[in-house]
Write an enzyme that holds these catalytic residues in place. Sequence first.
Site, PDB file in Angstrom:
ATOM      1  N   GLY A  10      53.357 -38.686 -28.469  1.00 52.32           N
ATOM      2  CA  GLY A  10      52.318 -37.877 -29.131  1.00 52.32           C
ATOM      3  C   GLY A  10      51.983 -36.628 -28.340  1.00 52.32           C
ATOM      4  N   SER A  36      51.391 -43.540 -26.693  1.00 49.87           N
ATOM      5  CA  SER A  36      50.737 -44.322 -25.644  1.00 49.87           C
ATOM      6  C   SER A  36      49.395 -43.702 -25.266  1.00 49.87           C
ATOM      7  CB  SER A  36      51.648 -44.368 -24.420  1.00 49.87           C
ATOM      8  OG  SER A  36      50.952 -44.887 -23.325  1.00 49.87           O
ATOM      9  N   LYS A  75      50.367 -12.872 -27.162  1.00 49.02           N
ATOM     10  CA  LYS A  75      51.396 -12.540 -26.169  1.00 49.02           C
ATOM     11  C   LYS A  75      52.323 -11.490 -26.771  1.00 49.02           C
ATOM     12  CE  LYS A  75      55.538 -14.504 -24.066  1.00 49.02           C
ATOM     13  NZ  LYS A  75      56.413 -15.673 -23.978  1.00 49.02           N
ATOM     14  N   PRO A  93      59.271  -7.070 -23.889  1.00 44.34           N
ATOM     15  CA  PRO A  93      58.365  -7.220 -25.033  1.00 44.34           C
ATOM     16  C   PRO A  93      59.066  -7.762 -26.284  1.00 44.34           C
ATOM     17  CG  PRO A  93      59.050  -4.935 -24.832  1.00 44.34           C
ATOM     18  CD  PRO A  93      59.852  -5.727 -23.822  1.00 44.34           C
ATOM     19  N   VAL A 186      54.885 -48.504 -26.431  1.00 44.48           N
ATOM     20  CA  VAL A 186      56.135 -49.139 -26.841  1.00 44.48           C
ATOM     21  C   VAL A 186      56.649 -49.932 -25.636  1.00 44.48           C
ATOM     22  CG1 VAL A 186      58.524 -48.737 -27.533  1.00 44.48           C
ATOM     23  CG2 VAL A 186      56.682 -47.379 -28.553  1.00 44.48           C
ATOM     24  N   LEU A 337      61.105 -32.546 -24.623  1.00 50.42           N
ATOM     25  CA  LEU A 337      61.632 -32.720 -23.268  1.00 50.42           C
ATOM     26  C   LEU A 337      62.663 -33.847 -23.205  1.00 50.42           C
ATOM     27  CD1 LEU A 337      58.255 -32.333 -21.308  1.00 50.42           C
ATOM     28  CD2 LEU A 337      60.025 -30.584 -21.668  1.00 50.42           C
ATOM     29  N   THR A 348      60.688 -21.153 -23.541  1.00 50.42           N
ATOM     30  CA  THR A 348      61.554 -21.643 -24.611  1.00 50.42           C
ATOM     31  C   THR A 348      61.324 -23.105 -25.001  1.00 50.42           C
ATOM     32  OG1 THR A 348      63.220 -22.001 -22.906  1.00 50.42           O
ATOM     33  CG2 THR A 348      63.441 -20.016 -24.253  1.00 50.42           C
ATOM     34  N   GLY A 349      60.438 -23.832 -24.277  1.00 47.55           N
ATOM     35  CA  GLY A 349      60.273 -25.271 -24.551  1.00 47.55           C
ATOM     36  C   GLY A 349      59.835 -25.529 -25.991  1.00 47.55           C
ATOM     37  N   ILE A 350      58.785 -24.858 -26.408  1.00 46.56           N
ATOM     38  CA  ILE A 350      58.249 -25.096 -27.752  1.00 46.56           C
ATOM     39  C   ILE A 350      59.182 -24.477 -28.800  1.00 46.56           C
ATOM     40  CG2 ILE A 350      56.278 -24.558 -29.257  1.00 46.56           C
ATOM     41  CD1 ILE A 350      54.553 -24.962 -26.604  1.00 46.56           C
TER      42      ILE A 350
HETATM   43  P1  FAD Z   1      55.321 -34.958 -23.282  1.00 51.88           P
HETATM   44  O1  FAD Z   1      54.226 -33.983 -23.314  1.00 51.88           O
HETATM   45  O2  FAD Z   1      55.720 -35.510 -21.938  1.00 51.88           O
HETATM   46  O3  FAD Z   1      54.885 -36.178 -24.216  1.00 51.88           O
HETATM   47  C1  FAD Z   1      55.485 -37.454 -24.129  1.00 51.88           C
HETATM   48  C2  FAD Z   1      54.747 -38.408 -25.047  1.00 51.88           C
HETATM   49  O4  FAD Z   1      55.436 -39.656 -25.058  1.00 51.88           O
HETATM   50  C3  FAD Z   1      53.308 -38.715 -24.617  1.00 51.88           C
HETATM   51  O5  FAD Z   1      52.469 -38.739 -25.752  1.00 51.88           O
HETATM   52  C4  FAD Z   1      53.412 -40.141 -24.053  1.00 51.88           C
HETATM   53  O6  FAD Z   1      52.193 -40.844 -24.175  1.00 51.88           O
HETATM   54  C5  FAD Z   1      54.492 -40.707 -24.954  1.00 51.88           C
HETATM   55  N1  FAD Z   1      55.159 -41.888 -24.412  1.00 51.88           N
HETATM   56  C6  FAD Z   1      55.930 -41.976 -23.301  1.00 51.88           C
HETATM   57  N2  FAD Z   1      56.324 -43.256 -23.124  1.00 51.88           N
HETATM   58  C7  FAD Z   1      55.795 -43.972 -24.147  1.00 51.88           C
HETATM   59  C8  FAD Z   1      55.825 -45.349 -24.520  1.00 51.88           C
HETATM   60  N3  FAD Z   1      56.488 -46.289 -23.804  1.00 51.88           N
HETATM   61  N4  FAD Z   1      55.138 -45.737 -25.632  1.00 51.88           N
HETATM   62  C9  FAD Z   1      54.477 -44.837 -26.379  1.00 51.88           C
HETATM   63  N5  FAD Z   1      54.423 -43.524 -26.073  1.00 51.88           N
HETATM   64  C10 FAD Z   1      55.068 -43.116 -24.969  1.00 51.88           C
HETATM   65  N6  FAD Z   1      57.101 -24.732 -23.152  1.00 51.88           N
HETATM   66  C11 FAD Z   1      56.822 -23.561 -23.725  1.00 51.88           C
HETATM   67  O7  FAD Z   1      57.177 -23.338 -24.873  1.00 51.88           O
HETATM   68  N7  FAD Z   1      56.143 -22.597 -23.036  1.00 51.88           N
HETATM   69  C12 FAD Z   1      55.750 -22.763 -21.758  1.00 51.88           C
HETATM   70  O8  FAD Z   1      55.110 -21.868 -21.192  1.00 51.88           O
HETATM   71  C13 FAD Z   1      56.083 -23.966 -21.116  1.00 51.88           C
HETATM   72  N8  FAD Z   1      55.768 -24.169 -19.824  1.00 51.88           N
HETATM   73  C14 FAD Z   1      56.179 -25.315 -19.215  1.00 51.88           C
HETATM   74  C15 FAD Z   1      55.979 -25.470 -17.850  1.00 51.88           C
HETATM   75  C16 FAD Z   1      56.443 -26.605 -17.199  1.00 51.88           C
HETATM   76  C17 FAD Z   1      56.266 -26.745 -15.719  1.00 51.88           C
HETATM   77  C18 FAD Z   1      57.080 -27.633 -17.943  1.00 51.88           C
HETATM   78  C19 FAD Z   1      57.581 -28.876 -17.272  1.00 51.88           C
HETATM   79  C20 FAD Z   1      57.250 -27.500 -19.301  1.00 51.88           C
HETATM   80  C21 FAD Z   1      56.826 -26.335 -19.939  1.00 51.88           C
HETATM   81  N9  FAD Z   1      57.056 -26.145 -21.300  1.00 51.88           N
HETATM   82  C22 FAD Z   1      56.758 -24.956 -21.875  1.00 51.88           C
HETATM   83  C23 FAD Z   1      57.630 -27.212 -22.123  1.00 51.88           C
HETATM   84  C24 FAD Z   1      56.521 -27.891 -22.924  1.00 51.88           C
HETATM   85  O9  FAD Z   1      55.487 -28.323 -22.085  1.00 51.88           O
HETATM   86  C25 FAD Z   1      57.084 -29.088 -23.662  1.00 51.88           C
HETATM   87  O10 FAD Z   1      58.230 -28.697 -24.344  1.00 51.88           O
HETATM   88  C26 FAD Z   1      56.091 -29.617 -24.655  1.00 51.88           C
HETATM   89  O11 FAD Z   1      54.836 -29.851 -24.077  1.00 51.88           O
HETATM   90  C27 FAD Z   1      56.582 -30.871 -25.298  1.00 51.88           C
HETATM   91  O12 FAD Z   1      56.524 -31.971 -24.468  1.00 51.88           O
HETATM   92  P2  FAD Z   1      56.934 -33.357 -25.108  1.00 51.88           P
HETATM   93  O13 FAD Z   1      56.047 -33.632 -26.268  1.00 51.88           O
HETATM   94  O14 FAD Z   1      58.393 -33.370 -25.336  1.00 51.88           O
HETATM   95  O15 FAD Z   1      56.676 -34.420 -23.938  1.00 51.88           O
END
Ligand code: FAD
Length: 506
Positions: A10, A36, A75, A93, A186, A337, A348-350
Site C-alpha cells: 500500500g 501491512s 516543478k 527544464p 501477508v 520498487l 523516475t521512480g513514480i
Molecule cells: P514501498 O513504499 O516500499 O511500499 C511497500 C508496501 O508493501 C508497503 O505498504 C508495505 O507495508 C507493503 N508490504 C511489504 N511487505 C508486506 C507484507 N508481507 N504484507 C503486506 N504488505 C507488505 N520516485 C520519484 O518519482 N521521485 C523521487 O524524487 C524519488 N525519490 C526517491 C528517493 C529515494 C532515496 C528512494 C529510495 C526512492 C525514491 N523514489 C522517487 C521512488 C519512490 O519512492 C517509489 O517509487 C515509490 O514510493 C513507490 O514505492 P513502492 O510503493 O514501490 O514501495
Amino acid sequence: MIRDIVIVGGGTAGWMAATYLNRVFGDRVAVTVVESDRVPTIGVGEATFSTIRHFFDRLGLAEHEWMPHCSASYKLAIRYQDWRAKGEHFYHPFERLPDVAGFNLADWWLYLDGDVSRFDERCLVIPALCEARRSPRSFDGRLLGEYTEDGRAQFPYAYHFDAALLARFLTTFGVERGVRHVLDDVLSVEQNDRGWIDHLVTARHGVVTGDLFIDCTGFRGLLINQTLGEPFESFEDVLPNNRAVALRVPEDMGLRGVEPYTTATAAPAGWIWTIPLYGRIGTGYVYSDEFCDPAEAEATLRAFAAPDSPDLEANHIRMRIGRNRRSWVRNCVAIGLSSGFVEPLESTGIFFIQHAIEQLVRDFPDAHWDQALADDYNRRVAEVIDGVREFLVLHYLAAGRDDTPYWKAAKTRAVPDGLAGRMRTWASLLPDESSVYPHFHGFDTYSWRVMLIGLGGWSTRPRPALALADADAARAVFADIPRRARRLAATLPDCHDYLAALHTGR
Ligand code: FAD
C-alpha cells in the site's frame, strides 16, 4: 476474463495501481489492496515527471482537488548545482529546444556562442522563470502565458509532493470507489502445482484469492523475487550509488519562498536533492557506500540542509538498483520498487510506476494468459528502465567534476553497451532522434542535449555546415528568448503566492 486483481503493498505503487485499474475497469474487475500496518513504506519520493498529469487526469482529479492533500508544489526543472564545477549551475527544464532554419537551436548556440555557463538561459525560457521563482500558472488558471498543448510542445511542469500523503489520499479515493482494502500482513504466498500464485495467507484475514497478483511490496519483492524466484539484475556496475539518507525539514515557506524546481547538488560521494514542498523541504544524500559510510553521509547532509535542527530524524535507506529480468512472471506483475529502480537523479521512480500501470492496462490478459502480452509488457518495462539507466550514466560521465575519488571513478567506470559509441558520436554531433537510446524511456532528445552540454565535461563541436548557413533567423530567436522570459516573469505570479491560494482554496 480476469475478474479479480490482488495488489500486495500500500505504498505509492500499490495505491496508484489500485485507483487507476479501478478507474479503467470499473466494477467489471474487483481490486483488492493488502497492505501491512507493520512494514513501513519507503518514506521518500517527492519529485515527478510532467507526464504525471495524465495519471491525475485519468482519475478525473483537478489540481485543487488533490494538491492540498499532498503538500504539493510545482516543478519546472531540475537545477544541477556544482556538477560542472563548484559554484556553477544549469537547469534541465521541461522545455524543448526548437529547430531554426533546419538546425536545432543547440547547434546554433554551439556555433554562435559556445559559452557553457550561459547555454540554458540563452536557449530556454524556463531557467529565467526558475530564477524568478514564478508559478507556471496565472491566477486565472492560464498556463505559462503562451503555451499551447498541440502535442509537439513539452508540457512545462511536473509536481513535487509527499508520496506518502499521495498514497493516503488515493486510499480514500480508491476505497470510496470500491477498492477493497485489507490492512494485514501477508504471511505466505501459496503457489499451485504449475507454480502460479494461488492465494495469499494473511495474519488476521485468512486466505486472499485472486486471478492476477500485483507485487507492490517495495524492494522486498515478496511475490516476484522471494516467491517466484525471478532474478534481479543489478546496475551497480554502472550506477554505484546504493544508499541514501533523507531528512524532512519543516520550513515557513511563506518566509522562505518556494523554488519551482528540484535542486540536485553534487556532493563528495554522490549528490543531494532539495525539494521544496508546500510546508517543508525534502532533502537527501544519495551516495555510494564504496566511497562514504552512513554516518559521514548523514553528517554531510545535516551540515548542508539543516545545521540548526540536530533533532530531525534521519531516514537511512539501502537502495536496490537495477530491475527484474522480467517484471511479469506467470500471474504476477511487479510494479514500483519491486520491479526496478535507479537512483532518483531524474525523478523516475513514480514515472516507472505510471508507465507500468498504463502498459499493464494495454496488455491486460484474459483467461488464456497469452504469453505474447506478458512478453510485450516485459520488453517495454525493461526498455524504459534501461534507457533511463543510460541517461543517468551520461550524467556522471559528462560531469565536469573530478575533484574527489568518487567523481574521478565516475570517468573510468564501465558504461552500458551502446552508450560508449553514442558518446563518441556526440563529440562531433549533438544527440538527435537517431543517435539517442532508441526505445521509449520517457526522455526526449532535448534532455540529452541539455545534459550533455550543461554538465560541461564532454566537449562537442559545432556542425561545419552552420558556417555556410544564414544565421539571421537563429540570431533573432536568441534575441527573443530573454524578452519572452522577462515578459513571462513579469506576468506570472510568485510560486508561493499561487500555491498559498491553491492550498487554502482562496
Ligand atoms: P514501498 O513504499 O516500499 O511500499 C511497500 C508496501 O508493501 C508497503 O505498504 C508495505 O507495508 C507493503 N508490504 C511489504 N511487505 C508486506 C507484507 N508481507 N504484507 C503486506 N504488505 C507488505 N520516485 C520519484 O518519482 N521521485 C523521487 O524524487 C524519488 N525519490 C526517491 C528517493 C529515494 C532515496 C528512494 C529510495 C526512492 C525514491 N523514489 C522517487 C521512488 C519512490 O519512492 C517509489 O517509487 C515509490 O514510493 C513507490 O514505492 P513502492 O510503493 O514501490 O514501495
